[in-house]
Design a protein around this motif. Structure first.
Motif, PDB file in Angstrom:
ATOM      1  N   LYS A 153       0.836  -1.202   0.000  1.00  0.00           N
ATOM      2  CA  LYS A 153       0.000   0.000   0.000  1.00  0.00           C
ATOM      3  C   LYS A 153       0.874   1.256   0.000  1.00  0.00           C
ATOM      4  O   LYS A 153       0.540   2.248  -0.649  1.00  0.00           O
ATOM      5  CB  LYS A 153      -0.949  -0.002   1.204  1.00  0.00           C
ATOM      6  N   ILE A 154       1.986   1.196   0.708  1.00  0.00           N
ATOM      7  CA  ILE A 154       2.945   2.310   0.666  1.00  0.00           C
ATOM      8  C   ILE A 154       3.463   2.470  -0.762  1.00  0.00           C
ATOM      9  O   ILE A 154       3.566   3.590  -1.274  1.00  0.00           O
ATOM     10  CB  ILE A 154       4.109   2.084   1.649  1.00  0.00           C
ATOM     11  N   ASP A 155       3.782   1.352  -1.400  1.00  0.00           N
ATOM     12  CA  ASP A 155       4.281   1.393  -2.776  1.00  0.00           C
ATOM     13  C   ASP A 155       3.257   2.015  -3.729  1.00  0.00           C
ATOM     14  O   ASP A 155       3.623   2.788  -4.621  1.00  0.00           O
ATOM     15  CB  ASP A 155       4.663  -0.009  -3.252  1.00  0.00           C
ATOM     16  N   LEU A 156       1.976   1.711  -3.535  1.00  0.00           N
ATOM     17  CA  LEU A 156       0.927   2.279  -4.386  1.00  0.00           C
ATOM     18  C   LEU A 156       0.802   3.791  -4.175  1.00  0.00           C
ATOM     19  O   LEU A 156       0.675   4.550  -5.142  1.00  0.00           O
ATOM     20  CB  LEU A 156      -0.414   1.590  -4.118  1.00  0.00           C
ATOM     21  N   VAL A 157       0.850   4.226  -2.910  1.00  0.00           N
ATOM     22  CA  VAL A 157       0.795   5.663  -2.614  1.00  0.00           C
ATOM     23  C   VAL A 157       2.012   6.353  -3.217  1.00  0.00           C
ATOM     24  O   VAL A 157       1.909   7.420  -3.825  1.00  0.00           O
ATOM     25  CB  VAL A 157       0.716   5.920  -1.090  1.00  0.00           C
ATOM     26  N   ARG A 158       3.150   5.712  -3.064  1.00  0.00           N
ATOM     27  CA  ARG A 158       4.397   6.268  -3.600  1.00  0.00           C
ATOM     28  C   ARG A 158       4.289   6.464  -5.117  1.00  0.00           C
ATOM     29  O   ARG A 158       4.612   7.531  -5.642  1.00  0.00           O
ATOM     30  CB  ARG A 158       5.549   5.322  -3.254  1.00  0.00           C
ATOM     31  N   GLU A 159       3.864   5.435  -5.827  1.00  0.00           N
ATOM     32  CA  GLU A 159       3.739   5.512  -7.290  1.00  0.00           C
ATOM     33  C   GLU A 159       2.763   6.606  -7.704  1.00  0.00           C
ATOM     34  O   GLU A 159       3.030   7.354  -8.653  1.00  0.00           O
ATOM     35  CB  GLU A 159       3.293   4.163  -7.850  1.00  0.00           C
ATOM     36  N   SER A 160       1.654   6.704  -7.017  1.00  0.00           N
ATOM     37  CA  SER A 160       0.650   7.716  -7.331  1.00  0.00           C
ATOM     38  C   SER A 160       1.204   9.125  -7.111  1.00  0.00           C
ATOM     39  O   SER A 160       1.013  10.026  -7.937  1.00  0.00           O
ATOM     40  CB  SER A 160      -0.589   7.485  -6.462  1.00  0.00           C
ATOM     41  N   TRP A 161       1.911   9.324  -5.996  1.00  0.00           N
ATOM     42  CA  TRP A 161       2.499  10.633  -5.681  1.00  0.00           C
ATOM     43  C   TRP A 161       3.573  11.008  -6.693  1.00  0.00           C
ATOM     44  O   TRP A 161       3.642  12.155  -7.145  1.00  0.00           O
ATOM     45  CB  TRP A 161       3.074  10.604  -4.260  1.00  0.00           C
ATOM     46  N   GLU A 162       4.407  10.046  -7.078  1.00  0.00           N
ATOM     47  CA  GLU A 162       5.452  10.310  -8.068  1.00  0.00           C
ATOM     48  C   GLU A 162       4.842  10.701  -9.416  1.00  0.00           C
ATOM     49  O   GLU A 162       5.323  11.622 -10.080  1.00  0.00           O
ATOM     50  CB  GLU A 162       6.356   9.078  -8.246  1.00  0.00           C
ATOM     51  N   LYS A 163       3.768  10.025  -9.792  1.00  0.00           N
ATOM     52  CA  LYS A 163       3.108  10.336 -11.059  1.00  0.00           C
ATOM     53  C   LYS A 163       2.507  11.737 -11.010  1.00  0.00           C
ATOM     54  O   LYS A 163       2.617  12.507 -11.971  1.00  0.00           O
ATOM     55  CB  LYS A 163       2.025   9.295 -11.351  1.00  0.00           C
ATOM     56  N   LEU A 164       1.883  12.089  -9.904  1.00  0.00           N
ATOM     57  CA  LEU A 164       1.259  13.401  -9.746  1.00  0.00           C
ATOM     58  C   LEU A 164       2.289  14.526  -9.766  1.00  0.00           C
ATOM     59  O   LEU A 164       2.086  15.559 -10.406  1.00  0.00           O
ATOM     60  CB  LEU A 164       0.474  13.451  -8.425  1.00  0.00           C
ATOM     61  N   THR A 165       3.417  14.328  -9.092  1.00  0.00           N
ATOM     62  CA  THR A 165       4.387  15.410  -8.884  1.00  0.00           C
ATOM     63  C   THR A 165       5.513  15.448  -9.906  1.00  0.00           C
ATOM     64  O   THR A 165       6.174  16.471 -10.056  1.00  0.00           O
ATOM     65  CB  THR A 165       5.034  15.292  -7.492  1.00  0.00           C
ATOM     66  N   GLY A 166       5.776  14.323 -10.579  1.00  0.00           N
ATOM     67  CA  GLY A 166       6.924  14.244 -11.478  1.00  0.00           C
ATOM     68  C   GLY A 166       8.235  14.118 -10.729  1.00  0.00           C
ATOM     69  O   GLY A 166       9.312  14.268 -11.307  1.00  0.00           O
ATOM     70  N   LEU A 167       8.163  13.814  -9.438  1.00  0.00           N
ATOM     71  CA  LEU A 167       9.348  13.674  -8.588  1.00  0.00           C
ATOM     72  C   LEU A 167       9.575  12.208  -8.253  1.00  0.00           C
ATOM     73  O   LEU A 167       8.670  11.388  -8.369  1.00  0.00           O
ATOM     74  CB  LEU A 167       9.177  14.501  -7.309  1.00  0.00           C
ATOM     75  N   GLU A 168      10.795  11.886  -7.812  1.00  0.00           N
ATOM     76  CA  GLU A 168      11.159  10.502  -7.522  1.00  0.00           C
ATOM     77  C   GLU A 168      11.445  10.330  -6.034  1.00  0.00           C
ATOM     78  O   GLU A 168      12.207  11.095  -5.455  1.00  0.00           O
ATOM     79  CB  GLU A 168      12.412  10.133  -8.324  1.00  0.00           C
ATOM     80  N   LEU A 169      10.827   9.307  -5.441  1.00  0.00           N
ATOM     81  CA  LEU A 169      11.071   8.972  -4.042  1.00  0.00           C
ATOM     82  C   LEU A 169      12.066   7.820  -3.960  1.00  0.00           C
ATOM     83  O   LEU A 169      11.883   6.790  -4.603  1.00  0.00           O
ATOM     84  CB  LEU A 169       9.766   8.566  -3.346  1.00  0.00           C
ATOM     85  N   GLU A 170      13.109   8.006  -3.169  1.00  0.00           N
ATOM     86  CA  GLU A 170      14.079   6.945  -2.899  1.00  0.00           C
ATOM     87  C   GLU A 170      13.686   6.294  -1.585  1.00  0.00           C
ATOM     88  O   GLU A 170      13.345   6.978  -0.622  1.00  0.00           O
ATOM     89  CB  GLU A 170      15.487   7.535  -2.808  1.00  0.00           C
ATOM     90  N   GLU A 171      13.741   4.963  -1.539  1.00  0.00           N
ATOM     91  CA  GLU A 171      13.299   4.224  -0.362  1.00  0.00           C
ATOM     92  C   GLU A 171      14.465   3.606   0.386  1.00  0.00           C
ATOM     93  O   GLU A 171      15.406   3.103  -0.224  1.00  0.00           O
ATOM     94  CB  GLU A 171      12.343   3.116  -0.795  1.00  0.00           C
ATOM     95  N   ALA A 172      14.394   3.659   1.710  1.00  0.00           N
ATOM     96  CA  ALA A 172      15.321   2.931   2.571  1.00  0.00           C
ATOM     97  C   ALA A 172      14.489   2.219   3.631  1.00  0.00           C
ATOM     98  O   ALA A 172      13.486   2.757   4.116  1.00  0.00           O
ATOM     99  CB  ALA A 172      16.318   3.877   3.223  1.00  0.00           C
ATOM    100  N   LEU A 173      14.891   1.004   3.978  1.00  0.00           N
ATOM    101  CA  LEU A 173      14.237   0.259   5.058  1.00  0.00           C
ATOM    102  C   LEU A 173      15.174   0.269   6.254  1.00  0.00           C
ATOM    103  O   LEU A 173      16.353  -0.047   6.127  1.00  0.00           O
ATOM    104  CB  LEU A 173      13.941  -1.177   4.611  1.00  0.00           C
ATOM    105  N   TYR A 174      14.641   0.634   7.406  1.00  0.00           N
ATOM    106  CA  TYR A 174      15.445   0.726   8.618  1.00  0.00           C
ATOM    107  C   TYR A 174      15.132  -0.427   9.557  1.00  0.00           C
ATOM    108  O   TYR A 174      13.973  -0.801   9.742  1.00  0.00           O
ATOM    109  CB  TYR A 174      15.185   2.036   9.360  1.00  0.00           C
ATOM    110  N   LYS A 175      16.179  -0.950  10.161  1.00  0.00           N
ATOM    111  CA  LYS A 175      16.032  -1.976  11.194  1.00  0.00           C
ATOM    112  C   LYS A 175      15.631  -1.302  12.507  1.00  0.00           C
ATOM    113  O   LYS A 175      14.733  -1.761  13.206  1.00  0.00           O
ATOM    114  CB  LYS A 175      17.352  -2.733  11.354  1.00  0.00           C
TER     115      LYS A 175
END
Length: 190
Positions: A153-175
């Protein structure tokens, strides 16, 4: 400031901030800590939206984009990448310096205000995911904790936001994140 769902957003001339305080946040078998950071946020807000210092003209965006594209050709930890990152971010910083050739307060505030509002939009959509906890928001990104089953669901929100804004989100997973406040924390990668 604005408090939404128990999280306080702080808006300022330099950007948006907010964080849980004095906490240790951990990923577990059930939950994951996800950091989403906008790639070269302030320069890309200018490039994508056509913001430029009025006295320099629209070709400014073409040159700015060329520098950004050039930066992407170098490894992240290289001296060339660092130099181009400094050049890109320095232009934004100097746009609020009355002694700089880039000085234009409207350019500065166009970037800062749009940046804050777009991160709020991202946070708003992420906060609709059941069980998601907003941990931090800081100038060019945010960090959340959610059930691993909800990561898609985070990935879907991310893709939608990137499409809307034309910007790219970089992801990191934290322990683990050891957080004092918004500007003082240690994050350990998963």
């Amino acid at each position: 400031t604005a408090t939404v769902g128990g999280f306080t957003f702080v808006f300022g001339l330099g950007g948006i901030h907010g964080s849980v305080e004095s906490k240790v946040i951990e990923s577990t078998d059930e939950c994951v800590v996800v950091d989403l950071d906008v790639s070269s946020y302030y320069p890309n807000l200018a490039i994508t939206n056509g913001f430029y210092p009025a006295h320099l003209g629209a070709s400014f965006c073409d040159i700015y984009k060329h520098l950004y594209e050039q930066r992407k050709t170098y490894a992240k930890n290289s001296a060339e990448n660092a130099m181009l990152k400094l050049a890109l971010n320095g232009v934004y910083g100097d746009s609020n310096n009355q002694f700089s050739v880039f000085y234009d307060p409207l350019f500065t505030m166009s970037i800062t205000l749009n940046g804050q509002l777009l991160l709020c939009k991202l946070a708003e959509h992420l906060m609709q995911i059941d069980g998601l906890q907003l941990i931090q928001v800081n100038t060019d990104g945010l960090t959340v904790r959610t059930h691993r089953d909800n990561k898609h669901k985070i990935d879907l929100v991310r893709e939608s936001w990137e499409k809307l804004t034309g910007l790219e989100l970089e992801e990191a997973l934290y322990k683990t994140m050891y957080i004092r406040d918004c500007n003082n924390y240690i994050a350990v990668y998963e």
